[in-house]
Design an enzyme around this catalytic site. Sequence first.
Site, PDB file in Angstrom:
ATOM      1  N   HIS A   6      37.234  19.026 -70.897  1.00 61.55           N
ATOM      2  CA  HIS A   6      38.242  20.047 -70.642  1.00 61.55           C
ATOM      3  C   HIS A   6      39.659  19.506 -70.802  1.00 61.55           C
ATOM      4  CE1 HIS A   6      39.444  23.950 -69.048  1.00 61.55           C
ATOM      5  NE2 HIS A   6      40.282  23.344 -68.238  1.00 61.55           N
ATOM      6  N   LYS A  51      50.019  31.755 -75.730  1.00 58.79           N
ATOM      7  CA  LYS A  51      48.871  30.852 -75.646  1.00 58.79           C
ATOM      8  C   LYS A  51      47.681  31.609 -75.066  1.00 58.79           C
ATOM      9  CE  LYS A  51      47.525  26.246 -73.930  1.00 58.79           C
ATOM     10  NZ  LYS A  51      47.886  25.137 -73.013  1.00 58.79           N
ATOM     11  N   HIS A  76      38.580  30.629 -68.952  1.00 57.04           N
ATOM     12  CA  HIS A  76      38.177  30.374 -67.572  1.00 57.04           C
ATOM     13  C   HIS A  76      36.741  30.854 -67.409  1.00 57.04           C
ATOM     14  CE1 HIS A  76      40.370  29.373 -63.607  1.00 57.04           C
ATOM     15  NE2 HIS A  76      40.530  28.391 -64.470  1.00 57.04           N
ATOM     16  N   ASN A 105      44.297  29.943 -80.431  1.00 50.20           N
ATOM     17  CA  ASN A 105      42.854  30.178 -80.450  1.00 50.20           C
ATOM     18  C   ASN A 105      42.183  29.644 -79.195  1.00 50.20           C
ATOM     19  OD1 ASN A 105      42.163  27.309 -80.936  1.00 50.20           O
ATOM     20  ND2 ASN A 105      43.069  27.665 -82.941  1.00 50.20           N
TER      21      ASN A 105
END
EC number: 6.3.5.3
Length: 794
Positions: free
Chosen positions: A53, A96, A100, A530
């Site tokens: 992550h 952006k 989640h 993206n």
Amino acid sequence: MTPQPLPADPEVTDALAREHGLTDDEYARVQEVLGRVPTYTELGVYSVMWSEHCSYKNSIALLKTLPRDGERLLAAAGDENAGLVDIGGGLACAFKIESHNHPSAVEPYQGAATGVGGIQRDIFTMGARPIASLNSLRFGSLDSPRVRFLFDGVVRGIGGYGNSFGVPTVGGEVVFDASYEGNPLVNAMSVGVVKAGETVSATAEGVGNPVYIVGSATGRDGIHGATFASEEISEDSDAKRPNVQVGDPFTEKLLLEASLEAIATGAVVGMQDMGAAGITCSSSEMSEKGGVGMDLQLDRTPQREAGMTPYELLLSESQERMLVVVERGREAEIEAVFDKWDLHAVQIGEVTDTERVRVFWHGDLVVDVPAESLVLGGGAPVYHRETQRPGYLDATRAWDATDLADLLPTSAETGAGTAGGALVALMGAPNVASKRWVFQQYDHEVRTNTVAGPGPTDAAVVRLKGTTPPAADGPGGAGSPGGAERGLAMTTDCNGRYVYLNPRRGARIAVAEAARNVVCAGGEPLAVTNCLNFGNPYKPEVYWQFTEAVGGLGDACRALGTPVTGGNVSFYNESPDERGGTRAVFPTPTIGMVGLVDDVAAHTTTAAWAAPGDRLLLVSPAAWWHTGGVEASEYLAHVHGTTAGDAPHLDLDEEKAVQAAVLAAIRAGLVRSAHDVADGGLAVSLAESAVFSGLGAEVALPALDARLDAVLFGEAQSRVVLSVAPDDAQSVRALCAEHGAQATPIGTVTDGPLQVTVGAEPALSVPVADLARPYETAIPDAMAAPEARGGPAV
């Protein structure tokens, strides 16, 4: 005050390192970097910073192949918290998108809510004011009570946070497919505006400058959230609810205003959101970027829970917090700003020349690591994984439509097996049906700048209040005397089914459709962000999908002139299957795109037909207007329960010509409505415009050597349906020809039913009310089940 004694740290061993998600090679590398065994707290630091992550260790090499240059880009991809593009008139757009997914799978309300909060902070830490939010959501079948619970919780979480924060949620997409059954995708996007040259970087500079933590106090929520996001969903995932952060939108609103006011003082040197990995991430990334170090007195951190350890404080992902580097001597100015907004602003350290992050606890050194060793693009590991073409593609590509019975044409009947019946069924398919149940829970009018929000438009449009259209002599000019305003068109798009069947072409289509939707709303596509959602990268077939999809994104972005400004990679989107293994979601490279609308009053275009008598034109490549079949289509998936074939044909040069033609016609004032042909094909595109407007149409398609279901429901790309005034039809056709496209007359808007003939033979005739009924009721009816609602209160 005498500090409370801390519990003894566990002994750091190879086994403990593995429990933290580090491989044996990675743990050996940590010891090599430090020249010793790490402390327990340092082990935690490396475990989160080297997680997928935070480190992008399995994706960064491929991401660097994407086009990241363009004349409008004001920040290179990955250099700042969000992408930044020049929109003329002295303004820049920051935008952006991020995921989640895992938090939303175990705690849908807070998972979605904190996803919204986190992406907003990425925007306003740069000094930009958020003006709009979007989302891209994917779930399993609505037949499942668990899916209905997740869907309800996610939507309420987005609305609960976004509405309270006061930024309109103006668009997005919602998709349902069995592949997302156990692992929903929740991608949140934010768009903001800032004066060019007045942004703040996420960089630490100036030896001796003080380092502040501002915003909320730190608690134990979200500890190891980044690690949790770097593993597959399993039966044990519910036990990881403490890894899900808890958001407070009212505090975030205060933090937004305080941050922008603090930046306006000129005393802020650098600022970064404390998202994944909290203080650890922000301190190390800001230090590495500035080529400096930081000394942090961690015990000064405002804490909302007693007895927190350095390990917990460094790894906590408590929300609504920032790390701020302030110009030395101006501390009082910054403290006064945050005090005014009733927020913490506590100096916890200072910038050093050591290039190391050193953390002290009541005077004792508990962490001492090189900043560069922790970060993406620095000392974090970078991997090139094995790839293998998935075996399932042999079966999907071998599928033959001849095994499928074609539809029967009908003029009045709408029963099973008829064209009219198939259209009615598709209008009630959850992927096609109205998402009003979703967006009516969102405030999409707050701040009064929404020109086209959720509903009958291919992309949302938000007004840039106080701006004027560019003058003829170049961007950013004085504008027209009429005083009209410019705006931003924005959308999120991806068809995961296409990417599953052909990762490279499917990814190209995701970019092309996003751009097409922006154009249909009246905007010129500028750039993309993206959110790449895939399965486990250690599985060669998954990594092959990822590699091909990234290649496809690059192909399309280069062809359409829409560089990549940054984004997010979300791996490990898998869940247990019935055979005891795991199943990945459809590979889903979600595209967020923004475009510039020169004149929102004149150029904003919806998909609703305007008046009876208007002509319908199908804009398509010059060489064809229909090609391909029903493979990969929503018709095949919903009506026949099959996902098979190849992704639709796409030629990027043809796509570019069609988009240029449509935008030119809109800017010439010749277009009354525009709607692209996408899920459900031409018939669904026509039916949606009919429902949006309450009008019907008489559509006459030429005779074709093709199946009727393919003509009506095939999803060939690069097609847009325009409605124009009768006197303008010829002008639009000529304009399209000038741009290398064609505009084929296909019918007339009426106040009757939607009627379609093919080769002069009736294909279908359905009253608009019969199309609207399933379109409007499909999702509310599914969500009326009592078990749909649940979870935390709003």
